[in-house]
Structure formats: C-alpha cells, structure tokens
Design an enzyme around this catalytic site. Sequence first.
Site, PDB file in Angstrom:
ATOM      1  N   TYR A 206       0.824  -1.234   0.000  1.00 47.33           N
ATOM      2  CA  TYR A 206       0.000   0.000   0.000  1.00 47.33           C
ATOM      3  C   TYR A 206       0.853   1.277   0.000  1.00 47.33           C
ATOM      4  CZ  TYR A 206      -0.305  -0.373   5.265  1.00 47.33           C
ATOM      5  OH  TYR A 206      -0.086  -0.485   6.602  1.00 47.33           O
ATOM      6  N   GLU A 207       0.194   2.406  -0.093  1.00 45.67           N
ATOM      7  CA  GLU A 207       0.843   3.714  -0.320  1.00 45.67           C
ATOM      8  C   GLU A 207       1.618   3.705  -1.649  1.00 45.67           C
ATOM      9  OE1 GLU A 207       0.272   6.228   1.765  1.00 45.67           O
ATOM     10  OE2 GLU A 207      -0.243   5.259   3.665  1.00 45.67           O
ATOM     11  N   GLY A 208       1.110   2.987  -2.644  1.00 44.40           N
ATOM     12  CA  GLY A 208       1.803   2.813  -3.924  1.00 44.40           C
ATOM     13  C   GLY A 208       2.740   1.639  -3.798  1.00 44.40           C
TER      14      GLY A 208
END
Length: 599
Positions: A407-409
């Site tokens: 997550y968060e890219g």
Amino acid sequence: MNKENNSKSVIGGEFLLNEVDISKVFIIEDFNEDQRMMADSCNDFLEKEVIPLAEKIDNKENPDLMPELLTKAGELGLLGLSIGEEYGGMNMSFNTSMLIADIVGITGSFSTAYGAHTGIATLPLKYYGNDDQKEKYLNGLVSGELKGAYCLTEPNSGSDANSGKSRAKLSKDKSKYIINGQKMWISNGGFADLFIVFAKIDNDKNLTAFIIEKGLDGINMNPEEDKLGIKGSSTRQIFFNDVEIPSNNILGNREEGFKIALNVLNIGRIKLGAGVLGGCRGVIDHSINYSKERIQFNLPIASFGAIKYKLSNMIVKTFSCESICYRAGDDIEQKIKEFQVDGKNLNESELSAIELFSVECAICKIYGSEILDYVVDEGVQIYGGMGYSEEAPMARPYRDARISRIYEGTNEINRMLIVGTLLKKSIKNEINLFKKATKVIQDAKLKKIVYSSDNHFKSSYDLVNSLKDCFLHIFGKAALHFNDKIKSEQEVMMNIADVIISIYVLESTLKRCQKIYLNNKNKIMIEISKASIYANISIIKHHSIESVISYMDKNDARKSIDFINSCTEFENFNIKEVNRNIANYFLDKKSYSLFNNFK
Ligand SMILES: Cc1cc2nc3c(=O)[nH]c(=O)nc-3n(C[C@H](O)[C@H](O)[C@H](O)COP(=O)(O)OP(=O)(O)OC[C@H]3O[C@@H](n4cnc5c(N)ncnc54)[C@H](O)[C@@H]3O)c2cc1C
C-alpha cells in the site's frame, strides 16, 4: 568533483549531485528534550493501552476496540500532531510527526488504523478543505470523535488510480452530487464516520475528491476482508449506490482529486518509512534477548557467527532507515520554513516542500518496507521453530510487515516514480542531472579511490562521490539510448532506482555515523559505516551492471562495466569481524533502542 551546496536548505534529489554538509543532515540523536518527551508519552500510551491488547485486536473479538483506541489517542492529542491549534491540533514539526509514526509502528494493525486516520483521511481536509469543511470535520477528526477513511482504490483501479470508474453527477438543481461506485481495500472502512471518496464528475478526465458522511442511504459494505496480516485493522469494500451528498461537499476543485490523492500519498510514503522503525526495533530486541537465552550445543545461539551476522544486518539496516527518514524529514521541515519566510502560508509551504522531496519520500517507503521484511524474516529464523509459533512474538510482526510493500503505492510504482520524477526534473532543468551525466560520460576516466583508515570518513565520501558518478553514467547512458521510450524499459528503470536508493542510504548512514563519531568517538560508528559501505557497494555494482548489459552491445557494455567496476572498487574490510563487532556491541547493550544506542 562534486561541490557543496552552501544555500540554506537542501533541494529534493540534489543528493545525487552534491555532497551535503554534515551540519545540514539531521539525525535521530538531534531530537530535543520536548520531542523526546512527546515520544515518551506516546510510548506510554502504546505500552499501557495498545500493546497488551495486540492479540485481542488481531482476533477482532470486539469491533469497537480499534475505534475506542483511536478515541483514546485523540484524547492524548496524538491524532492532531500535524493539525493547527485552531482545530484542536498541536501543529508539531514534520519530523516530530515522523517520530510518532516511528513509535506507533510497533503496533501493526493499530499503526495502519492510526496512519489511515491521521494521514490519508485527515490530511486532504487539512490541505484542501474550505473553512466551513475544516470547521465541521477537522475538530472531530483531531479529537477522535470522528474516524476517517480514504477511498481511492477500486476493484479495477489500484496502481492506475486515476482510471477509477466511480462517478459523481450534479443534480439538476445543482444542490447535490449523486455518487455511484465501488471502492476496495478501505482501511478503517468498518467504523469510519467520514469517507474521502475519489470519483469522476460526468466524463471528466481526472478524479475529484468528495467528503461523504457515514449512514447515508445507498452506502453498503462487504464484510471485513480476511487478510494475511494486520488482521486487526478494518478493511472493507464499500459500495456507493446513488448516494446523495450536498454539492458543497466537494473537496478542493473539480478534477483536483488525483493531485490531492498523490500529495497525501507522498506524505504517507515517508511516514511509512518511519513507521517500520518501531516494528524493526521490537523484533531486534526480542531477537537479541532470545538469542542470549536459547542454548544449543551447550552455548547461547548468540555466540554463533551465523546469528551474529543476522543481528548485525538487522541493526545496520534499521540504523540506515532511521538515517534516511529523519534526514529527509528534516530537509522537508527546513524547506517548509524557507517557503514560509518567502511568504507562502503553512499549508502551501508544506505541500510544496513535500512535492519537492517526492523522490526521497518514495526512497523511504521502499527502503523501509523492504528492510522491515528482512528484519521480521530473520527474527523468525533466529527463533527457529518457536518463530513459527503464535506463542512467540515473531509470527504477528512477520505477517503484519508484508503489507508495507503494497500500500501507499506498490514498491514497483514507487521505483518507477523515483526515476520518472528525476527525468522530468532534469528535462525541466530543475535539477542538473543531464548536464552532469554528459560530463561524466564524456570524461569516462576510470576511478581510483584510495582508502585511508586514518581518514575513514573522508575516504568513504570519496567513494560515495564516485558512486554518484556511477549513477550519472548509467542514468545518462539509458536516457541517451532510450530517450522518451525509457518508460517502457521498466527493468532498467528499476535498476537505476535501486542504485539511487542505495546511494541515499549509504550517504545518510555515513553522515549519521560521522556526526555521532565526532561527538563521542564511539568506534562502533566506524564498524556500522563499514557494514553499510559493503552492503550498498554490492547493490550499486549489481544493478549498474545489470542496467547496461540489458541494452548495450558487448563492446559498449564492456567499457561501461570497466567504469562501473572502477567506481565501486574500494577497500576490502574484514566484514565478518565488522558484523561480529556490531552484534557483540548490541548483545552487550541488550537492546537496539530509539535514542540511547551510542552513549
Ligand atoms: C490491507 C490494505 C489496506 C489498504 N488500504 C487502502 C485505503 O485505505 N484506501 C485505498 O484507497 N486503498 C487502500 N489499499 C489499496 C492499495 O493501495 C492497493 O492495493 C495498491 O495501490 C495496489 O493496487 P492493486 O491492489 O490494485 O494492485 P495492482 O495495481 O493490480 O498491482 C498488481 C501488481 O502489478 C504491479 N503493477 C501495476 N501497475 C504496474 C505498472 N504500471 N508497472 C509495473 N508494475 C505494475 C504492482 O506493483 C503489483 O505488483 C489497501 C490495500 C490493502 C491490501
């Protein structure tokens, strides 16, 4: 070759060109008394209220537990560290909020809920909310009365976030937006009072952000996801079917949603880098203690070289992650101050500074999430069979760690972002990479770096400068060869990103080692710096060679490899002794702590 930058603050990405003065590099040991007290009170809260409940949180025995803990965090002021006092917040400096993310990181599921609430759910309102929206929602988010969630991802739109299918339609009388869409993987979804939802208005090209309150007709959810790790965090799929919201619940401007999403993600990324640290220290401490107690072949396993090797590597990587996160955090903080002096307001200054350091934010996210996986994996291994048991304190951190690379890219997207951003900045002449790269390529003289143990740090910076030339060589060659087609050569971009990450990690680690060494002459700083040099040289050499042999003909590749070899040829330290010394130092200390490692 590389000149020092004498300006007040550092520029994002500049580390690849210039050697920064040690006085401009913030290290964790620089935190002042107030910041340390804040860290202590956060630690107290976690030790009393959250850590003892880890199993209950994970088992989801009580769905009210997580929101109740967030409310308690709010009562202590921990939900408003980055928010202005007018909304009940503490308006703390950027690096102080990094420090709190670091400490909370040990809590796995709670850390995800805390990060989603204080970061991606609250910050869009802080930066893009109008006065009425802030008045209405920010106070509640800061006190903990309201809980927030951020709804960007959809079943068919994850990394390609701007391709979402969710739609918003303005009603005929223009008083309402009608929202339709499906969001997936929404942290805090099960208990959030407020959703920041991204959708496209009509046939717009870009997303717009909306504020949606819970309980409205047409909002439905799937049951909680059954996840690999962070099992105690709420993760839901949310459906919006003809959900009507007041038209003034649009956040920021029409089609500004993607920009909002990316800006808050930049902050999330660097905070995630810091957020792995508490977890790493926890696992290291358990590993140190267990390895001293566990007897095999009549000896504590800590006496075995294979275990010392693991402990040393776990510690050096954690030390390096601290070095990059707090260096980048302070660079952002100094830039914010500089923008304010130049007349920008606080919000504008923060957003501009974060954007300027998006490369460093991505580096912290990638490096942090990958060393966390390394540390928890070796933690399990040090515990042997017990590492595989839920009775020992390793299984949960092992499961919880894995999400950070996603997550968060994802780390692939972040690697691409690092190189893509630097290319863009170079084309716009915001950073002089092409000019310097051309010079390095034309000059192609093989390097010879001489190591002197009497001048360990000076020789080490000579090495770092030649590693930067190595980067400029492979970056410049790839840009010349592929031109604007480089984006479809992802393997080469990933190689270049890994070289960049290692340069930042090594330089930051060396600066911190030197700064501590100058203060107290603790010889362990020499050992840690040697271990970091050894680890990062081999990564840089491997990825540099891989990048050039991926597209050059044999003759050109040979010349490039000779140059890369000369840039990465350095003293051969006795790495076995280095690792033993580091492990023994911390086995004696019985801990790798937040502040008191090198006194
Ligand atoms: C526990 C959890 C909590 C989450 N919380 C939230 C939340 O609160 N809010 C929210 O909006 N989202 C949330 N997410 C979603 C998360 O941000 C996405 O899962 C993530 O961005 C990846 O998207 P995806 O899952 O669709 O993977 P995909 O985009 O399908 O990626 C699959 C693989 O392909 C790779 N890939 C994709 N595109 C490219 C490309 N162009 N080049 C190279 N490789 C590529 C990826 O790196 C990955 O390895 C959460 C996810 C999880 C698992």
